[in-house]
Design a protein around this motif. Structure first.
Motif, PDB file in Angstrom:
ATOM      1  N   THR A  15       0.830  -1.200   0.000  1.00  0.00           N
ATOM      2  CA  THR A  15       0.000   0.000   0.000  1.00  0.00           C
ATOM      3  C   THR A  15       0.868   1.255   0.000  1.00  0.00           C
ATOM      4  O   THR A  15       1.992   1.270   0.511  1.00  0.00           O
ATOM      5  CB  THR A  15      -0.922   0.053   1.233  1.00  0.00           C
ATOM      6  OG1 THR A  15      -0.122   0.096   2.422  1.00  0.00           O
ATOM      7  CG2 THR A  15      -1.848  -1.153   1.272  1.00  0.00           C
ATOM      8  N   LEU A  16       0.296   2.314  -0.551  1.00  0.00           N
ATOM      9  CA  LEU A  16       0.983   3.606  -0.575  1.00  0.00           C
ATOM     10  C   LEU A  16      -0.083   4.702  -0.547  1.00  0.00           C
ATOM     11  O   LEU A  16      -0.961   4.747  -1.413  1.00  0.00           O
ATOM     12  CB  LEU A  16       1.828   3.734  -1.839  1.00  0.00           C
ATOM     13  CG  LEU A  16       2.691   4.982  -1.959  1.00  0.00           C
ATOM     14  CD1 LEU A  16       3.857   4.926  -0.987  1.00  0.00           C
ATOM     15  CD2 LEU A  16       3.209   5.145  -3.378  1.00  0.00           C
ATOM     16  N   ASP A  17      -0.024   5.554   0.469  1.00  0.00           N
ATOM     17  CA  ASP A  17      -0.959   6.675   0.597  1.00  0.00           C
ATOM     18  C   ASP A  17      -0.164   7.974   0.568  1.00  0.00           C
ATOM     19  O   ASP A  17       0.836   8.106   1.281  1.00  0.00           O
ATOM     20  CB  ASP A  17      -1.747   6.585   1.912  1.00  0.00           C
ATOM     21  CG  ASP A  17      -2.659   5.369   1.964  1.00  0.00           C
ATOM     22  OD1 ASP A  17      -3.135   4.942   0.892  1.00  0.00           O
ATOM     23  OD2 ASP A  17      -2.880   4.841   3.065  1.00  0.00           O
ATOM     24  N   TYR A  26      -5.941  22.874   2.383  1.00  0.00           N
ATOM     25  CA  TYR A  26      -5.414  21.577   2.795  1.00  0.00           C
ATOM     26  C   TYR A  26      -3.945  21.567   2.419  1.00  0.00           C
ATOM     27  O   TYR A  26      -3.585  21.482   1.251  1.00  0.00           O
ATOM     28  CB  TYR A  26      -6.163  20.432   2.111  1.00  0.00           C
ATOM     29  CG  TYR A  26      -6.013  19.116   2.830  1.00  0.00           C
ATOM     30  CD1 TYR A  26      -7.037  18.599   3.616  1.00  0.00           C
ATOM     31  CD2 TYR A  26      -4.828  18.392   2.761  1.00  0.00           C
ATOM     32  CE1 TYR A  26      -6.890  17.398   4.298  1.00  0.00           C
ATOM     33  CE2 TYR A  26      -4.668  17.198   3.442  1.00  0.00           C
ATOM     34  CZ  TYR A  26      -5.705  16.703   4.199  1.00  0.00           C
ATOM     35  OH  TYR A  26      -5.539  15.510   4.879  1.00  0.00           O
ATOM     36  N   HIS A  27      -3.059  21.659   3.411  1.00  0.00           N
ATOM     37  CA  HIS A  27      -1.681  22.039   3.181  1.00  0.00           C
ATOM     38  C   HIS A  27      -0.673  20.995   3.657  1.00  0.00           C
ATOM     39  O   HIS A  27       0.533  21.201   3.568  1.00  0.00           O
ATOM     40  CB  HIS A  27      -1.453  23.391   3.907  1.00  0.00           C
ATOM     41  CG  HIS A  27      -0.174  24.065   3.605  1.00  0.00           C
ATOM     42  ND1 HIS A  27       0.748  24.397   4.591  1.00  0.00           N
ATOM     43  CD2 HIS A  27       0.366  24.491   2.441  1.00  0.00           C
ATOM     44  CE1 HIS A  27       1.781  25.012   4.044  1.00  0.00           C
ATOM     45  NE2 HIS A  27       1.584  25.081   2.739  1.00  0.00           N
ATOM     46  N   GLY A  28      -1.133  19.855   4.159  1.00  0.00           N
ATOM     47  CA  GLY A  28      -0.224  18.854   4.695  1.00  0.00           C
ATOM     48  C   GLY A  28       0.609  18.175   3.620  1.00  0.00           C
ATOM     49  O   GLY A  28       0.224  18.128   2.445  1.00  0.00           O
ATOM     50  N   LYS A  29       1.770  17.633   4.020  1.00  0.00           N
ATOM     51  CA  LYS A  29       2.653  16.901   3.114  1.00  0.00           C
ATOM     52  C   LYS A  29       3.035  15.589   3.794  1.00  0.00           C
ATOM     53  O   LYS A  29       3.792  15.601   4.762  1.00  0.00           O
ATOM     54  CB  LYS A  29       3.920  17.713   2.804  1.00  0.00           C
ATOM     55  CG  LYS A  29       3.664  19.104   2.196  1.00  0.00           C
ATOM     56  CD  LYS A  29       3.915  20.166   3.200  1.00  0.00           C
ATOM     57  CE  LYS A  29       3.933  21.574   2.642  1.00  0.00           C
ATOM     58  NZ  LYS A  29       2.811  21.980   1.851  1.00  0.00           N
ATOM     59  N   MET A  30       2.531  14.471   3.285  1.00  0.00           N
ATOM     60  CA  MET A  30       2.680  13.217   4.007  1.00  0.00           C
ATOM     61  C   MET A  30       2.641  12.046   3.045  1.00  0.00           C
ATOM     62  O   MET A  30       1.967  12.080   2.020  1.00  0.00           O
ATOM     63  CB  MET A  30       1.537  13.107   5.031  1.00  0.00           C
ATOM     64  CG  MET A  30       1.618  11.932   5.974  1.00  0.00           C
ATOM     65  SD  MET A  30       0.321  12.045   7.251  1.00  0.00           S
ATOM     66  CE  MET A  30      -1.129  11.515   6.304  1.00  0.00           C
ATOM     67  N   LEU A  31       3.372  10.987   3.402  1.00  0.00           N
ATOM     68  CA  LEU A  31       3.423   9.764   2.615  1.00  0.00           C
ATOM     69  C   LEU A  31       3.471   8.594   3.586  1.00  0.00           C
ATOM     70  O   LEU A  31       4.216   8.634   4.565  1.00  0.00           O
ATOM     71  CB  LEU A  31       4.671   9.781   1.720  1.00  0.00           C
ATOM     72  CG  LEU A  31       4.922   8.619   0.763  1.00  0.00           C
ATOM     73  CD1 LEU A  31       3.949   8.698  -0.408  1.00  0.00           C
ATOM     74  CD2 LEU A  31       6.362   8.672   0.242  1.00  0.00           C
ATOM     75  N   ILE A  32       2.678   7.546   3.324  1.00  0.00           N
ATOM     76  CA  ILE A  32       2.665   6.356   4.186  1.00  0.00           C
ATOM     77  C   ILE A  32       2.937   5.133   3.312  1.00  0.00           C
ATOM     78  O   ILE A  32       2.220   4.885   2.331  1.00  0.00           O
ATOM     79  CB  ILE A  32       1.311   6.179   4.905  1.00  0.00           C
ATOM     80  CG1 ILE A  32       0.910   7.464   5.629  1.00  0.00           C
ATOM     81  CG2 ILE A  32       1.388   5.020   5.888  1.00  0.00           C
ATOM     82  CD1 ILE A  32      -0.511   7.455   6.146  1.00  0.00           C
ATOM     83  N   VAL A  33       3.967   4.352   3.673  1.00  0.00           N
ATOM     84  CA  VAL A  33       4.383   3.205   2.879  1.00  0.00           C
ATOM     85  C   VAL A  33       4.110   1.913   3.643  1.00  0.00           C
ATOM     86  O   VAL A  33       4.650   1.695   4.739  1.00  0.00           O
ATOM     87  CB  VAL A  33       5.889   3.299   2.529  1.00  0.00           C
ATOM     88  CG1 VAL A  33       6.315   2.080   1.703  1.00  0.00           C
ATOM     89  CG2 VAL A  33       6.188   4.588   1.774  1.00  0.00           C
ATOM     90  N   ASP A  34       3.265   1.050   3.076  1.00  0.00           N
ATOM     91  CA  ASP A  34       3.012  -0.295   3.612  1.00  0.00           C
ATOM     92  C   ASP A  34       2.630  -0.307   5.089  1.00  0.00           C
ATOM     93  O   ASP A  34       2.929  -1.282   5.802  1.00  0.00           O
ATOM     94  CB  ASP A  34       4.252  -1.185   3.413  1.00  0.00           C
ATOM     95  CG  ASP A  34       4.459  -1.578   1.956  1.00  0.00           C
ATOM     96  OD1 ASP A  34       3.481  -1.533   1.191  1.00  0.00           O
ATOM     97  OD2 ASP A  34       5.595  -1.906   1.590  1.00  0.00           O
ATOM     98  N   SER A  35       2.010   0.742   5.571  1.00  0.00           N
ATOM     99  CA  SER A  35       1.612   0.844   6.979  1.00  0.00           C
ATOM    100  C   SER A  35       2.789   0.654   7.937  1.00  0.00           C
ATOM    101  O   SER A  35       2.607   0.281   9.100  1.00  0.00           O
ATOM    102  CB  SER A  35       0.521  -0.199   7.311  1.00  0.00           C
ATOM    103  OG  SER A  35      -0.644   0.046   6.558  1.00  0.00           O
TER     104      SER A  35
END
Length: 362
Positions: A29-31, A95-104
């Motif tokens: 997963t990648l968000d 909406y100004h956030g900067k975020m990345l989530i990799v494989d939980s």
């Protein structure tokens, strides 16, 4: 970067490679949160992730000043590639956030956007966080904002504006005993400035690179400044997308973290000291900031003077929508005043955001 639970990204030194590698490492997963985006190599990496079976979801800001057209074009390209795309709600100013989530398993909290300007030509930082609870909290925020449900914070070190960032940052600043080093393009919130002034009176050394209404700050010319970072007592730090100003604490979606890690804090301080030596005094900043506030107030006041009486406008709309001679019993004077206040605040924020463009507040 360190090899511990938290890793540091320094821009423009590290470039786009840490982010591209993060996307390339995704297996399941990648968000990703997107406010601004023009990095083609990162877009290609997202497409390749889809091709190898990764579920990729992008949450894209409904608007960004001067960039809405490119965001909508990006949405269409990502959708065509098979990426699940959601657009943020319009109930917040930005909406100004900067975020990345990799494989939980890995959370990337960034001070920079996914752009050539921010990554290649700006001083900024990012964090790679492997703390399970922080990763889970970031996932909760992503799910809530993607589905447009209310987000309720459950981790005191995960700062989300306008939900819990203000009190968390206030307590963080109050906890300083020796030193506060601040990168911030707009330090103007009155309550925060009061805390900083109190800490200074208590003997805390405060140095700021950026822009402030009352706090003495220095100006960084090269590279361009694009980071919100506070280093406290060489042992802990805040990094996020929210400046110490009212709109980014109270009316915009911003994302940040507060962490205790002396190794990272000292590495950040080393960069700060380098930038401090390369910066220059900016004696006109405070006057310019006050002037910006005065301009915003005057424009808002002039604009609201031109508002028509609310009662006839309301009656006309009711007649058009409901038909007939439908009347609503209302305290029109009070309602008129409330509407004028709301319009005045909205106009003031819009003017301040426009003026902020010259300070790099993006």
């Amino acid at each position: 970067m360190t090899k511990d639970q938290t890793q540091l990204i320094v821009e423009p030194d590290d470039g786009a490679m840490p982010i591209v590698k993060a996307v390339d490492s995704a297996e399941r997963t990648l968000d990703i949160l997107i406010f601004r985006f023009d990095r083609r190599e990162l877009e290609a990496a997202l497409v390749k992730a889809i091709e190898r079976g990764v579920r990729v979801r992008a949450l894209i800001a409904h608007t960004s000043r001067g960039g809405e057209k490119s965001l909508r074009a990006l949405e269409m390209r990502l959708l065509k590639a098979g990426i699940t795309v959601s657009r943020t709600a319009e109930d917040l100013l930005r909406y100004h956030g900067k975020m990345l989530i990799v494989d939980s398993r890995e959370l990337y909290v960034l001070g920079f956007n996914f752009t050539y300007l921010d990554i290649d030509r700006s001083r900024s930082f990012g964090l790679v966080i492997k703390d399970r609870k922080l990763v889970e909290e970031a996932e909760r925020l992503f799910e809530a904002d993607s589905s447009r449900h209310e987000y309720k914070p459950a981790h005191e070190r995960f700062l989300v504006s306008p939900v819990n960032a203000r009190p968390a940052l206030a307590e963080f600043l109050k906890g300083a005993t020796k030193e506060l080093l601040i990168y911030d393009p707009n330090i103007s919130d009155k309550a925060i400035l009061k805390i900083l002034e109190e800490r200074a009176k208590a003997g805390v050394t405060i140095r700021a690179i950026g822009y402030s209404t009352r706090l003495a700050a220095r100006k960084l010319k090269d590279p361009r400044l694009h980071i919100r970072l506070i280093i406290r007592d060489e042992s802990s730090f805040f990094l996020g997308s929210q400046s110490l100003r009212a709109s980014e604490l109270d009316r915009r979606r911003e994302v940040g973290v507060i962490l205790d890690d002396s190794n990272i804090a000292l590495a950040m301080k080393e960069v700060f000291e380098k930038d401090w030596k390369a910066s220059e005094p900016a004696p006109g900043f405070a006057d310019a900031a006050v002037s910006a506030n005065q301009i915003a107030k005057r424009v808002a006041k002039a604009f609201t003077k031109e508002l028509p009486p609310l009662e006839p406008v309301f009656d006309a709309v009711m007649s058009d929508v409901a038909g007939g001679d439908t009347k609503v019993q209302q305290n029109w004077g009070e309602l008129q005043a409330n509407v004028e206040d709301a319009v005045k605040q909205a106009v003031k924020e819009a003017v301040l955001d426009a003026v902020d463009g010259s300070t790099g507040s993006t």
